[in-house]
Design an enzyme around this catalytic site. Structure first.
Site, mmCIF file in Angstrom:
data_model
loop_
_atom_site.group_PDB
_atom_site.id
_atom_site.type_symbol
_atom_site.label_atom_id
_atom_site.label_comp_id
_atom_site.label_asym_id
_atom_site.label_seq_id
_atom_site.Cartn_x
_atom_site.Cartn_y
_atom_site.Cartn_z
ATOM 1 N N GLU A 214 0.814 -1.131 0.054
ATOM 2 C CA GLU A 214 -0.036 -0.050 -0.028
ATOM 3 C C GLU A 214 0.954 1.173 0.017
ATOM 4 O O GLU A 214 1.600 1.542 1.071
ATOM 5 C CB GLU A 214 -0.649 0.009 1.296
ATOM 6 C CG GLU A 214 -2.007 -1.197 1.311
ATOM 7 C CD GLU A 214 -3.110 -0.931 0.407
ATOM 8 O OE1 GLU A 214 -3.313 0.221 -0.129
ATOM 9 O OE2 GLU A 214 -3.710 -2.029 0.017
ATOM 10 N N CYS A 248 -2.336 9.625 2.822
ATOM 11 C CA CYS A 248 -1.676 9.015 1.394
ATOM 12 C C CYS A 248 -2.898 9.116 0.122
ATOM 13 O O CYS A 248 -2.418 9.627 -1.020
ATOM 14 C CB CYS A 248 -1.734 7.404 1.497
ATOM 15 S SG CYS A 248 -3.199 6.827 2.036
HETATM 16 P P1 NAD Z 1 8.185 4.859 5.260
HETATM 17 O O1 NAD Z 1 8.316 4.107 3.903
HETATM 18 O O2 NAD Z 1 9.410 5.659 5.719
HETATM 19 O O3 NAD Z 1 7.947 3.969 6.544
HETATM 20 C C1 NAD Z 1 6.838 2.925 6.274
HETATM 21 C C2 NAD Z 1 7.528 1.796 7.364
HETATM 22 O O4 NAD Z 1 8.402 1.047 6.484
HETATM 23 C C3 NAD Z 1 7.994 2.270 8.573
HETATM 24 O O5 NAD Z 1 7.560 1.110 9.575
HETATM 25 C C4 NAD Z 1 9.623 2.090 8.563
HETATM 26 O O6 NAD Z 1 10.114 1.605 9.576
HETATM 27 C C5 NAD Z 1 9.618 1.166 7.398
HETATM 28 N N1 NAD Z 1 10.663 1.308 6.670
HETATM 29 C C6 NAD Z 1 11.219 2.494 6.131
HETATM 30 N N2 NAD Z 1 12.269 2.590 5.285
HETATM 31 C C7 NAD Z 1 12.637 1.006 5.358
HETATM 32 C C8 NAD Z 1 13.774 0.209 4.874
HETATM 33 N N3 NAD Z 1 14.788 1.026 4.062
HETATM 34 N N4 NAD Z 1 13.956 -1.009 4.929
HETATM 35 C C9 NAD Z 1 12.878 -1.512 5.883
HETATM 36 N N5 NAD Z 1 11.879 -0.908 6.417
HETATM 37 C C10 NAD Z 1 11.604 0.326 6.087
HETATM 38 O O7 NAD Z 1 6.857 5.533 5.095
HETATM 39 P P2 NAD Z 1 6.239 6.701 6.029
HETATM 40 O O8 NAD Z 1 7.082 7.813 5.927
HETATM 41 O O9 NAD Z 1 6.042 6.195 7.253
HETATM 42 O O10 NAD Z 1 4.799 6.859 5.206
HETATM 43 C C11 NAD Z 1 4.624 7.652 4.169
HETATM 44 C C12 NAD Z 1 4.428 7.260 3.061
HETATM 45 O O11 NAD Z 1 3.727 6.170 3.097
HETATM 46 C C13 NAD Z 1 3.822 7.956 1.805
HETATM 47 O O12 NAD Z 1 4.491 7.865 0.692
HETATM 48 C C14 NAD Z 1 2.291 7.530 1.796
HETATM 49 O O13 NAD Z 1 1.646 7.913 0.681
HETATM 50 C C15 NAD Z 1 2.548 5.853 2.252
HETATM 51 N N6 NAD Z 1 1.214 5.576 2.578
HETATM 52 C C16 NAD Z 1 0.352 4.808 1.894
HETATM 53 C C17 NAD Z 1 -0.736 4.463 2.489
HETATM 54 C C18 NAD Z 1 -1.771 3.340 1.634
HETATM 55 O O14 NAD Z 1 -2.462 3.114 2.069
HETATM 56 N N7 NAD Z 1 -1.555 3.528 0.393
HETATM 57 C C19 NAD Z 1 -1.355 4.817 3.758
HETATM 58 C C20 NAD Z 1 -0.357 5.699 4.354
HETATM 59 C C21 NAD Z 1 0.888 6.066 3.753
#
Ligand code: NAD
Length: 461
Positions: A214, A248
């Site tokens: 997602e 998002c």
């Molecule tokens: P993020 O990718 O920074 O982090 C999400 C999760 O992934 C966290 O738990 C983090 O610890 C983990 N993570 C981050 N980098 C990682 C890596 N290199 N290796 C392994 N794990 C890792 O995202 P965010 O800043 O928390 O959220 C924002 C993003 O999420 C935006 O792009 C938003 O559009 C998207 N989002 C999508 C939805 C949806 O339902 N489609 C909902 C909410 C947010």
């Protein structure tokens, strides 16, 4: 106590044993688990408001709508329908397999990993958890490190509700995520940025683990000259500045028909001030940017030459007021990345086909919103632009309907969930053809001859 990275293999081992013992499989045990979760959420309702407020000053009503209420509604919907969804489904069987009948059985995958982001830190962990439990899995949860109070509160709720061998919570940042992704899961459900989504998919590929991703992207909001502008402005302002733009599915940018652009902007400004007053920093109804890193990223996108409204900032408190940028083009930095904050760029178009072309020149968005009273344009937009899902004459609310699948396409995601779609996502559909031994038609068996060949050809086509 927060679990250490090193404890990952041990806990996952215990979860596997628990799953093998079959404790989670009966429909009764699944419904009991969902009821327990619901009671714990109700018990901790006040702590949920408080911790999300501590993390980014999210207003209580926004927390109820988008974190607690939506999750309670999802649990109730699943409890009500689970028996029906989980029944083996009889499907037709082609004549050539006579005498037989065919069925789809839904079985749990086993050990599921759910990784959540910070922007809806409660809902985006709980909603997939409900789906995974409804399908009979055991679950490892990874909360976001950027919403630490909510993460602690989630751990309290989960540890009080479930044995760690059933549902386990892992807190921490990328190292914890990596430690989890080094292990083998039967399903991985990830919500977050497209960049980290790639890393998750690569890790899953090593074990051929199925994934739901997602992700995010730039969700357009198209407004044509037939739209009711007053309502349009109100619904756009609400969807954009809810959660301080960190949604998002928030409208990322507006594509406005040239003849109504100025009036639309004036009405959005008016609406912002109706919502939050003129002193927005002191409004209790407006959240904050999650942290300084994101604040600084957003500040760079506030192009002074294009800023026509708002954009007040207070770095110390991660505050940024709603901002509108006009005369924006695809070359501007604000159009080069997902904004994920309270900045609303406006681009004008003269012909709706130009708007379609512009959206289709970018990555496929998670959502799209169209404000129009023209049915022909409505069908054109739905049919000519690929996107995850969206609304006509509203923003964001499609996410709250449990009868609609929620997910992206291409860059904005793989797979979907909510309601029955969550149950299907977290279940393997096992196909079974049940055959009677009473008759055994010999056509398919060697020795083959021309007569058999001709007959088979007539029969199977
Ligand atoms: P993020 O990718 O920074 O982090 C999400 C999760 O992934 C966290 O738990 C983090 O610890 C983990 N993570 C981050 N980098 C990682 C890596 N290199 N290796 C392994 N794990 C890792 O995202 P965010 O800043 O928390 O959220 C924002 C993003 O999420 C935006 O792009 C938003 O559009 C998207 N989002 C999508 C939805 C949806 O339902 N489609 C909902 C909410 C947010």
């Amino acid at each position: 106590m927060a679990k250490k990275k090193s404890s990952v293999p041990k806990i996952l081992g215990e979860q596997r044993i628990y799953f093998k013992n079959g404790e989670t499989k009966s429909i009764k045990s699944r419904i009991d688990a969902l009821k327990k979760l619901k009671n714990s959420i109700l018990k901790y309702e006040d702590s949920i408001y408080q911790s999300i407020h501590d993390d980014f000053r999210k207003p209580r009503l926004e927390t109820y709508i988008s974190e607690i209420g939506i999750v309670l509604k999802e649990i109730n919907h699943v409890i009500k329908n689970l028996k029906k969804w989980s029944r083996a489904k009889r499907v037709p069987t082609p004549m050539e397999y006579f005498p037989s009948s065919s069925f789809i059985y839904y079985e749990p995958y086993g050990l599921v990993l759910i990784i959540a982001p910070w922007n809806y830190p409660f809902q985006l962990l709980m909603s997939p958890l409900i789906g995974a439990l409804s399908a009979g899995n055991v679950v490892s949860l990874k909360t976001s490190e950027f919403a630490p109070s909510t993460s602690t509160m989630i751990r309290t709720i989960i540890e009080e509700t479930f044995e760690p061998c059933y549902v386990s919570v892992f807190e921490g940042g990328i190292p914890v995520s990596r430690a989890l992704l080094n292990e083998k899961f039967d399903y991985i459900f990830y919500t977050g940025s497209s960049e980290a989504g790639r890393i998750v998919m690569e890790a899953a590929a090593k074990n051929l683990t199925p994934v739901t991703l997602e992700l995010g992207g730039k969700s357009p909001c198209i407004v044509d000259a037939t739209a009711d502008l007053e309502t349009t402005a109100r619904r756009i302002a609400w969807g954009k500045f809810f959660n301080c733009g960190q949604t998002c599915v928030a409208p990322d940018y507006i594509l406005a028909e040239k003849t109504i652009k100025t009036e639309l902007i004036e009405l959005i400004v008016k609406q912002i001030e109706v919502f939050y007053g003129k002193d927005i920093q002191n409004s209790n109804d407006y959240a904050r940017i999650i942290n300084n890193k994101h604040f600084l990223r957003l500040r760079k996108l506030l192009d002074k030459k294009k800023l026509i409204y708002g954009g007040e900032i207070d770095k110390k408190n991660n505050f940024m007021g709603p901002a509108i940028l006009d005369n924006v083009s695809l070359d501007d930095p604000v159009m080069k990345e997902e904004i994920f904050g309270p900045i609303l760029p406006v681009i004008e178009f003269e012909n709706v086909y130009d708007a379609v072309e512009l959206v289709n020149s970018l990555e496929k968005p998670l959502s799209l919103y169209l404000f129009s009273n023209n049915k022909v344009i409505e069908e054109l937009i739905i049919n000519e632009i690929p996107f995850g899902g969206g609304c006509i004459n509203d923003t964001v609310v499609h996410v709250g309907n449990p009868f609609l699948p929620f997910g992206g396409i291409g860059y904005s995601g793989i797979g979907n969930y909510h309601g029955e779609y969550s149950f299907r996502t977290f279940s393997h559909a096992k196909s079974i053809l049940k055959k009677s031994a009473s008759i055994d038609i010999s056509l398919r068996y060697p020795p083959y001859d021309e007569k058999k060949f001709d007959f088979v050809k007539k029969f199977i086509k």
